[in-house]
Design a protein around this motif. Sequence first.
Motif, PDB file in Angstrom:
ATOM      1  N   ALA A  28      18.179  45.683  -9.075  1.00 38.14           N
ATOM      2  CA  ALA A  28      17.995  44.892  -8.072  1.00 38.14           C
ATOM      3  C   ALA A  28      17.669  43.212  -9.038  1.00 38.14           C
ATOM      4  O   ALA A  28      18.793  42.869  -9.595  1.00 38.14           O
ATOM      5  CB  ALA A  28      17.619  44.658  -7.126  1.00 38.14           C
ATOM      6  N   LEU A  29      17.071  43.262 -10.281  1.00 36.58           N
ATOM      7  CA  LEU A  29      16.630  42.585 -10.644  1.00 36.58           C
ATOM      8  C   LEU A  29      17.782  42.595 -12.169  1.00 36.58           C
ATOM      9  O   LEU A  29      17.975  41.355 -12.392  1.00 36.58           O
ATOM     10  CB  LEU A  29      15.313  42.590 -12.327  1.00 36.58           C
ATOM     11  CG  LEU A  29      15.249  41.643 -12.963  1.00 36.58           C
ATOM     12  CD1 LEU A  29      15.030  40.278 -11.814  1.00 36.58           C
ATOM     13  CD2 LEU A  29      13.926  41.348 -13.293  1.00 36.58           C
ATOM     14  N   THR A  39      22.969  39.617 -14.122  1.00 36.17           N
ATOM     15  CA  THR A  39      24.264  39.751 -14.509  1.00 36.17           C
ATOM     16  C   THR A  39      25.053  38.411 -13.188  1.00 36.17           C
ATOM     17  O   THR A  39      25.796  37.791 -13.736  1.00 36.17           O
ATOM     18  CB  THR A  39      24.733  41.348 -13.964  1.00 36.17           C
ATOM     19  OG1 THR A  39      23.982  41.710 -15.525  1.00 36.17           O
ATOM     20  CG2 THR A  39      26.154  41.195 -14.883  1.00 36.17           C
ATOM     21  N   VAL A  40      24.935  38.376 -12.352  1.00 28.95           N
ATOM     22  CA  VAL A  40      25.483  37.469 -11.199  1.00 28.95           C
ATOM     23  C   VAL A  40      25.438  36.148 -11.987  1.00 28.95           C
ATOM     24  O   VAL A  40      26.689  35.578 -12.049  1.00 28.95           O
ATOM     25  CB  VAL A  40      25.386  38.301  -9.920  1.00 28.95           C
ATOM     26  CG1 VAL A  40      25.786  36.902  -8.710  1.00 28.95           C
ATOM     27  CG2 VAL A  40      26.234  40.175  -9.414  1.00 28.95           C
ATOM     28  N   GLU A  43       9.892  53.499  -7.040  1.00 28.11           N
ATOM     29  CA  GLU A  43      10.116  51.980  -6.478  1.00 28.11           C
ATOM     30  C   GLU A  43      10.918  50.835  -7.788  1.00 28.11           C
ATOM     31  O   GLU A  43      11.300  49.553  -7.961  1.00 28.11           O
ATOM     32  CB  GLU A  43       8.872  51.255  -5.991  1.00 28.11           C
ATOM     33  CG  GLU A  43       9.252  49.341  -5.736  1.00 28.11           C
ATOM     34  CD  GLU A  43      10.497  49.591  -4.380  1.00 28.11           C
ATOM     35  OE1 GLU A  43      10.516  48.115  -4.664  1.00 28.11           O
ATOM     36  OE2 GLU A  43      10.397  50.177  -3.614  1.00 28.11           O
ATOM     37  N   ALA A  44       9.904  50.898  -8.934  1.00 26.71           N
ATOM     38  CA  ALA A  44      10.117  50.534  -9.819  1.00 26.71           C
ATOM     39  C   ALA A  44      11.609  50.228 -10.713  1.00 26.71           C
ATOM     40  O   ALA A  44      11.891  49.418 -10.938  1.00 26.71           O
ATOM     41  CB  ALA A  44       9.189  50.970 -11.626  1.00 26.71           C
TER      42      ALA A  44
END
Length: 74
Positions: A35-36, A41-42, A28-29
């Motif tokens: 995702a972070l 970046t986006v 999960e980490a």
Amino acid sequence: MAMTLRLTPEQDHALTLLASAHGTSKHEAVVRAIALAATRTVQDATVDELAREHIKGHRELEADIRRSRGQALR
């Protein structure tokens, strides 16, 4: 999709600390970290694009910064 992640002992230790800090599994980490990083970046790219479009002189300032960074690296 399955994926094998090969880590050095130091990277595995860092991942263990991250998972422990968040109270999650290492899996999960990793998922959260991906995702972070993608979100940042986006968002950074979106902010850069908006600045180029709407802030007068942004392109010139950005070019100056890039030139100064290049000189500093030499």
